[in-house]
Design an enzyme around this catalytic site. Structure first.
Site, short mmCIF file in Angstrom:
data_model
loop_
_atom_site.label_atom_id
_atom_site.label_comp_id
_atom_site.label_asym_id
_atom_site.label_seq_id
_atom_site.Cartn_x
_atom_site.Cartn_y
_atom_site.Cartn_z
N GLN A 85 -4.50 -5.07 6.98
CA GLN A 85 -5.46 -6.09 6.52
C GLN A 85 -5.30 -7.40 7.28
OE1 GLN A 85 -7.84 -5.33 4.41
NE2 GLN A 85 -7.05 -3.37 3.72
N LYS A 89 -10.46 -0.85 10.41
CA LYS A 89 -10.69 -2.00 9.52
C LYS A 89 -11.06 -3.25 10.33
CE LYS A 89 -7.30 -0.37 6.16
NZ LYS A 89 -8.07 0.24 5.07
N ASP A 109 3.05 -4.61 7.90
CA ASP A 109 1.87 -3.77 7.76
C ASP A 109 0.66 -4.65 8.07
OD1 ASP A 109 -0.44 -2.58 6.83
OD2 ASP A 109 0.48 -1.73 5.03
N HIS A 151 0.88 -1.18 0.00
CA HIS A 151 0.00 0.00 0.00
C HIS A 151 0.91 1.23 0.00
CE1 HIS A 151 -2.83 2.92 1.82
NE2 HIS A 151 -3.81 2.08 1.48
N CYS A 194 -4.66 2.42 -3.70
CA CYS A 194 -3.39 2.88 -3.11
C CYS A 194 -2.28 1.85 -3.34
CB CYS A 194 -3.52 3.19 -1.62
SG CYS A 194 -4.72 4.46 -1.26
N1 PLP Z 1 -1.88 -0.74 4.55
C1 PLP Z 1 -2.81 -1.47 3.94
C2 PLP Z 1 -2.46 -2.84 3.41
C3 PLP Z 1 -4.11 -0.96 3.79
O1 PLP Z 1 -5.05 -1.68 3.19
C4 PLP Z 1 -4.40 0.34 4.31
C5 PLP Z 1 -5.74 0.95 4.12
O2 PLP Z 1 -6.42 0.69 3.16
C6 PLP Z 1 -3.39 1.04 4.95
C7 PLP Z 1 -2.15 0.48 5.05
C8 PLP Z 1 -3.65 2.40 5.56
O3 PLP Z 1 -4.34 2.22 6.75
P1 PLP Z 1 -4.98 3.43 7.59
O4 PLP Z 1 -6.26 3.77 6.91
O5 PLP Z 1 -5.21 2.83 8.96
O6 PLP Z 1 -4.00 4.52 7.64
#
Ligand code: PLP
Length: 416
Positions: free
Chosen positions: A211, A234, A208, A131, A373
């Site tokens: 998800q 999420k 990260d 992302h 993203c």
């Molecule tokens: N990393 C991944 C894999 C994501 O899917 C997302 C959000 O879609 C993020 C990071 C960003 O997360 P946040 O909305 O908590 O900043």
């Protein structure tokens, strides 16, 4: 294969759905079919009520006053920290820094760890399925330190291509930053093996967890990752809730991030000393009500059982992949539900994802269309965007059927 709600043994979705007020909504005259939980999950009334209850009965700043309300706010906030620590198998609540979510957590590490530790020529290893929030903070840190970014590429099937791991992960690598689950391909990278390989060359690992944590049981002690980023919104929690797990010795060594109230021990004219971890990283008034309500979301997920959450997702994802492929959708990402999560990116015939999402909306179906993203993923597979359906604990096989039926309508509209 036909998975009915009754046969889906892992979760009682009918009971779960009754907890989510928004699922009673209609879109026009159609019932809402919410298939965008990878963007943000819906919230059960237990979470909504926990946040309202805090404001209605306990609202005060945390870690400030000594009157009753302030003490209640502090202990509720710290209880939420302990719940999050327990939920991810962290050894100590002090290893959890509350943040607004994954993006803020990653930036915290990029500022407070990377800018202090990285030197010119050091390398940060990323993957092409990250992302943007796990790419851009490292680009900025590399720009400021002279570090170099490297990327693990992707296979045609949406997996990490590890054939060159030996030349990409070397003694020069100081950090591997890798997603626990891809938000556009659904892929679950082999993070256990990657963490072991990174530690063998002396690199730290940031996972990260945006998800991963909502969908799969996670134990950071067993995984031995150095950093894990967490998005509360999420995993049934409010927006602007979440956190960063980091090994305690790293938190102790790291520089401060944001400066302000509560993160200090003493302030002099020309310098300050820092509060103990994790407070050293929690400057100013925090997202108190949101983190407390995240605690309620964790209670909810724990009552369902994370093994059941995962089993439900494997079953629903397997069914959706099969039905989508039957009607000729092109899937981006692995086809085996046991090595992936429930975010399914696809193209249906030649309908542009944005057109598809618009037509599905007329049927009450909410999916995401765009690059999610993950522009490196889009570039790798030669598409500007994909349609993405993603599932969570409240989704059913009937909703997958509704999606597939609506695809036929889109086909008719476009005369394909
Ligand atoms: N990393 C991944 C894999 C994501 O899917 C997302 C959000 O879609 C993020 C990071 C960003 O997360 P946040 O909305 O908590 O900043």
């Amino acid at each position: 294969m036909s998975v009915t709600r009754e046969r889906s043994g892992a979760l009682d979705t009918a009971r779960i759905r009754a907890d989510f007020p928004v699922l009673e909504r209609t879109v026009g005259d159609k019932p809402l079919v919410y298939l965008d939980s990878a963007a943000t999950s819906q919230k059960p009334r237990q979470v909504i009520e926990a946040e309202a209850d805090f404001y209605a009965h306990h609202n005060a700043n945390a870690h400030r006053g000594i009157y009753l309300l302030a003490e209640e706010a502090t202990s509720m906030y710290e209880e939420a920290r302990a719940k999050l620590a327990r939920f991810i198998g962290a050894p100590d609540p002090a290893t959890i820094v509350f943040t607004r979510g994954t993006t803020e957590s990653t930036n915290l590490v990029a500022y407070a760890w990377a800018r202090r530790e990285l030197r010119e020529g050091d390398e940060i290893l990323l993957t092409e399925m990250e992302h943007h929030s796990n790419i851009v903070p490292w680009q900025l840190a590399a720009r400021d330190t002279g570090a170099v970014l490297r990327y693990l590429p992707l296979t045609d099937d949406g997996l990490l291509d590890l054939s060159d791991l030996g030349s990409l992960l070397t003694e020069r690598t100081k950090l591997l930053a890798v997603t626990g689950m891809s938000n556009s391909l659904g892929t679950l990278p082999p993070i256990r093996e990657l963490i072991r390989a990174a530690h063998a060359v002396g690199a730290l690992v940031l996972v990260d967890g945006a998800q991963l944590v909502p969908h799969v049981p996670v134990d950071v002690t067993e995984l031995d990752c150095d950093f894990l980023t967490i998005s509360g919104h999420k995993m049934l929690g409010p927006t602007a809730s979440g956190g960063l797990y980091a090994k305690r010795e790293l938190l102790e060594r790291m520089d401060a991030f944001l400066g302000g109230g509560h993160m200090i021990d003493e302030v002099f004219h020309d310098r300050s000393t820092w509060n103990a971890v994790p407070y050293k990283f929690e400057a100013g008034t925090m997202n108190i009500a949101q983190e407390i309500a995240l605690g309620a979301a964790i209670d909810y997920l724990e009552a369902l059982g994370m093994d059941n959450v995962r089993a439900h997702e494997v079953e629903l994802t397997g069914y959706a992949l099969e039905r989508l492929r039957e009607v000729g959708a092109r899937i981006f990402g692995p086809l085996d539900p046991s090595i992936r999560g429930g975010a399914i990116s696809f193209w249906y015939k030649d309908v542009h994802p944005h057109d598809l999402a618009t037509i599905l909306n007329e049927e009450g179906i909410a999916i995401r269309a765009g690059h999610h993203c993950t522009q490196l993923v889009m570039r790798r597979y030669g598409v500007p965007a994909t349609a993405r359906a993603s599932f969570y604990v409240y989704n059913t096989s009937e909703e997958v059927d509704a999606l597939v039926e609506a695809l036929a309508k889109a086909e008719a509209v476009f005369g394909l």
